[in-house]
Design a protein around this motif. Structure first.
Motif, short mmCIF file in Angstrom:
data_model
loop_
_atom_site.label_atom_id
_atom_site.label_comp_id
_atom_site.label_asym_id
_atom_site.label_seq_id
_atom_site.Cartn_x
_atom_site.Cartn_y
_atom_site.Cartn_z
N SER A 149 0.85 -1.15 0.05
CA SER A 149 0.06 0.07 -0.12
C SER A 149 0.77 1.17 -0.04
CB SER A 149 -1.13 0.13 1.03
OG SER A 149 -1.94 -0.99 1.15
N ARG A 224 -8.88 -10.19 -5.33
CA ARG A 224 -8.78 -10.69 -4.04
C ARG A 224 -7.78 -11.73 -3.68
NH1 ARG A 224 -13.05 -13.31 -2.67
NH2 ARG A 224 -14.38 -13.10 -4.80
N LEU A 229 -8.25 -5.83 -1.22
CA LEU A 229 -9.61 -5.81 -0.75
C LEU A 229 -10.54 -5.42 -1.93
CD1 LEU A 229 -9.15 -3.98 2.72
CD2 LEU A 229 -9.20 -6.61 2.08
N PRO A 247 -5.21 -2.30 -2.12
CA PRO A 247 -4.61 -2.76 -1.20
C PRO A 247 -5.19 -2.39 0.21
CG PRO A 247 -2.79 -2.21 -2.58
CD PRO A 247 -4.22 -1.46 -3.39
N GLU A 248 -4.94 -3.09 1.35
CA GLU A 248 -5.71 -2.82 2.48
C GLU A 248 -5.58 -1.40 2.82
OE1 GLU A 248 -6.36 -4.65 7.03
OE2 GLU A 248 -4.95 -5.49 5.60
N GLY A 249 -4.18 -0.79 2.85
CA GLY A 249 -3.80 0.22 3.29
C GLY A 249 -4.49 1.55 2.74
N PHE A 251 -7.41 1.09 0.70
CA PHE A 251 -8.97 0.63 0.27
C PHE A 251 -9.82 1.63 1.09
CE2 PHE A 251 -13.01 -1.33 0.95
CZ PHE A 251 -13.22 -1.78 -0.58
N GLY A 252 -9.83 1.60 2.32
CA GLY A 252 -10.82 2.30 3.17
C GLY A 252 -11.00 3.94 2.75
#
Length: 266
Positions: A149, A224, A229, A247-249, A251-252
């Motif tokens: 990320s 995935r 994510l 990537p998770e870092g 995504f949000g």
């Protein structure tokens, strides 16, 4: 892979993708024209889209006649086995029509709404992406892992635009809000390839409004299984409202920005 069903589904998807990819690559007529349009005058279907879907669905029906099928160009059978194939015979039709190389064949198999197998065949890049649920994502024999990320300002983000005028205008507004916050924006013209490129670490993220299941079913699984994510609006799965992979870092953060920008509106 120990599950014989998953092995069978993957082998069939790989072979169907290979055959359709070869048809599209080698059989493209020099005078290729639009066979019909869908949502607008620029949302086109060629004779090769139709021929490729017929090849894929015929091959799958020969080997697994009790399975259901959902295809972009009209194939729709419910089936009785519990397995349904989701087929985009030619993702990136406008690219294909113009002779650009960014187009793909996308084939996924699902059961009870969960994608089990995904294959994206990209003939002009000589690449075959595939994934099995729980078995990782692969480009040929190479296992794929998303890029670490980055900070949002260093993220290379891909997107796409729909074919309805009002939707395109709003999507351009959303992209305009995002551009100052990221490294850059890319628009290649194939959702399936963009999702696979996230999986392969060639992009940091991808989002788009207005996709159909055949656009993202295979690519979503591949992303995935490579560690991305994926989702839609907060708390939702990928859908026509929004499809996002990162990537998770980041995504949000991206999901929140897209929500604030109303990316899911037309």
């Amino acid at each position: 892979m120990t599950d014989p069903l998953l092995s069978e589904l993957l082998d069939l998807a790989l072979e169907a993708g290979r055959r359709a990819g070869a048809l599209l690559r080698d059989g493209r007529p020099d005078d290729l024209t639009v066979a019909r349009t869908k949502t607008s005058a620029i949302d086109v279907v060629t004779e090769m889209d139709i021929a490729a879907e017929k090849l894929i669905t015929g091959f799958l029906a020969e080997h697994r006649p009790e399975d259901g099928v959902l295809g972009e160009e009209g194939a729709s059978t419910p089936g009785t086995s519990g397995i349904r194939w989701i087929v985009d015979p030619l993702d990136g039709t406008v690219n294909y029509l113009y002779g650009l190389p960014t187009w793909a064949v996308s084939i996924a198999a699902e059961r009870d709404g969960e994608t089990l197998v995904g294959v994206v065949e990209v003939p002009l890049r000589r690449e075959t992406f595939h994934a099995v649920r729980g078995g990782g994502a692969w480009l040929g024999e190479r296992r794929l892992v998303v890029r670490p990320s980055p900070e949002l300002g260093q993220a290379l983000v891909a997107t796409g635009f729909g074919y309805l005028q009002e939707r395109r205008a709003h999507q351009a507004d959303v992209a305009q809000r995002l551009i100052p916050l990221v490294r850059d924006i890319r628009r290649a013209g194939s959702a399936a390839i963009d999702l696979c490129d996230v999986a392969a670490g060639r992009l940091d993220a991808y989002y788009e409004r207005g996709l159909n299941p055949w656009d993202y079913a295979a690519g979503d699984l591949i992303a995935r299984e490579a560690g991305a994510l994926t989702g839609g609006r907060p708390g939702d799965r990928p859908s026509g409202e929004l499809t996002l992979a990162a990537p998770e870092g980041i995504f949000g953060v991206l999901q929140e920005l897209l929500e604030e920008a109303g990316a899911w509106h037309d």
